[in-house]
Design a protein around this motif. Sequence first.
Motif, mmCIF file in Angstrom:
data_model
loop_
_atom_site.group_PDB
_atom_site.id
_atom_site.type_symbol
_atom_site.label_atom_id
_atom_site.label_comp_id
_atom_site.label_asym_id
_atom_site.label_seq_id
_atom_site.Cartn_x
_atom_site.Cartn_y
_atom_site.Cartn_z
ATOM 1 N N GLY A 119 -78.332 31.326 53.723
ATOM 2 C CA GLY A 119 -77.831 32.668 53.402
ATOM 3 C C GLY A 119 -76.352 32.742 53.706
ATOM 4 N N TRP A 120 -75.583 31.877 53.020
ATOM 5 C CA TRP A 120 -74.210 31.661 53.481
ATOM 6 C C TRP A 120 -73.207 32.749 53.189
ATOM 7 N N HIS A 121 -73.201 33.259 51.958
ATOM 8 C CA HIS A 121 -72.063 34.132 51.645
ATOM 9 C C HIS A 121 -72.398 35.586 51.883
ATOM 10 N N ARG A 122 -73.247 35.808 52.900
ATOM 11 C CA ARG A 122 -73.651 37.180 53.177
ATOM 12 C C ARG A 122 -72.784 37.764 54.280
ATOM 13 N N GLY A 123 -71.652 37.144 54.552
ATOM 14 C CA GLY A 123 -70.789 37.675 55.594
ATOM 15 C C GLY A 123 -71.280 37.172 56.935
ATOM 16 N N ILE A 124 -70.540 36.231 57.525
ATOM 17 C CA ILE A 124 -70.996 35.622 58.764
ATOM 18 C C ILE A 124 -70.248 36.263 59.923
ATOM 19 N N GLU A 125 -70.955 36.447 61.037
ATOM 20 C CA GLU A 125 -70.366 37.157 62.176
ATOM 21 C C GLU A 125 -69.032 36.546 62.620
ATOM 22 N N ARG A 126 -68.133 37.410 63.034
ATOM 23 C CA ARG A 126 -66.856 36.977 63.622
ATOM 24 C C ARG A 126 -67.117 36.851 65.111
ATOM 25 N N LEU A 127 -66.964 35.665 65.664
ATOM 26 C CA LEU A 127 -67.380 35.460 67.049
ATOM 27 C C LEU A 127 -66.259 34.899 67.910
ATOM 28 N N GLU A 128 -66.067 35.553 69.056
ATOM 29 C CA GLU A 128 -65.015 35.103 69.976
ATOM 30 C C GLU A 128 -65.418 33.802 70.689
ATOM 31 N N ARG A 129 -66.690 33.714 71.092
ATOM 32 C CA ARG A 129 -67.108 32.638 72.010
ATOM 33 C C ARG A 129 -67.735 31.435 71.316
ATOM 34 N N LEU A 130 -67.843 31.483 69.971
ATOM 35 C CA LEU A 130 -68.606 30.436 69.281
ATOM 36 C C LEU A 130 -68.064 29.034 69.545
ATOM 37 N N ALA A 131 -66.740 28.871 69.470
ATOM 38 C CA ALA A 131 -66.154 27.535 69.660
ATOM 39 C C ALA A 131 -66.446 27.008 71.067
ATOM 40 N N ASP A 132 -66.355 27.900 72.077
ATOM 41 C CA ASP A 132 -66.611 27.473 73.464
ATOM 42 C C ASP A 132 -68.075 27.088 73.656
#
Length: 325
Positions: free
Chosen positions: A133-146
């Motif tokens: 379900g890719w182009h449904r707008g994916i959350e903007r996340l501060e901590r994902l990379a960490d």
Amino acid sequence: MGHMRASRLLSVLLLLQNRGRMTAEELAAELEVSVRTVYRDIDALSAAGVPVFADRGRGGGYQLLGGYRTRLTGLSEGEAQALALAGLPVAAAELGLGTVLAAAQLKLYAALPEELRSRAAEVAERFYLDVPGWHRGIERLERLADVAEAVWQSRRIRVRYRRWDDSAVERTLDPLGLVLKAGTWYLAARCDGSERTYRVSRIDELTDTGEGFTRPGGFDLAAYWRDWSEQFERRLYPGTALVRLSPLGRALVPVYLGSVGARALERTGTEPDESGWSRVELPVEPGAPALGELLHFGPELHVLEPAELREQVAEAVRKMGALYG
């Protein structure tokens, strides 16, 4: 999948690895293909288990999950190609081509050098993508990379986590894997000796404890996620209704009630009678939602029990009949 497409997918991967973030337009210009082709390529990579995500922030574009980039660096182009190809049959399985490509995948896998084989397995162990379900707008996340970095490096983390009721708790976690489900990221982690699921967007603070941890032997991220999802669905549908379904009604169950309905059909469905109808115990939400769900089926479903729900459906049908009289 043609060789051309496989090598183009690899080019997308290498471009994202080397440049960090690129828009669909930039990728299309670089590869001399249409923007639509780029969308399809991104879908194929994501289905193959490559953690690409859409960044909806200023400037937008696609990028690879933090920890993933560093892992790919240092591979020769030939090695990266072998690694990229090892994952692609997963995308084919989504399209019903699984058996054709499973044999090809096994041959390819056997031909990979040991170091690459373990790396390909490592990706599957730590990242699981449920539903393209890719182009449904994916959350903007501060901590994902960490979080991703901690998953890669097997580092214990301390987090401040907001629960569903917005109260905050402190937790020490051994992060085992990330799952992307329909645009939402979840972290599977061990906490106080048991595995639990956390929504990444609810992690407000994260600190690296400086300690590593040993991954539990035999932990299967995809299997864990399936079990967890099933339990979650069961909590969503605490009630059941005994119904009769026509052949069309049975075909509509997975459409209207998803995988939880399909499983109920498999487990509780009786053999069709001479008129082709069969009985099934369907999971339903309590109260008004149950009525709405069952009315979807129109004349292809007949509620037998509970009596109260049967009467609610009958009353709704009478009212509709009066409207159309």
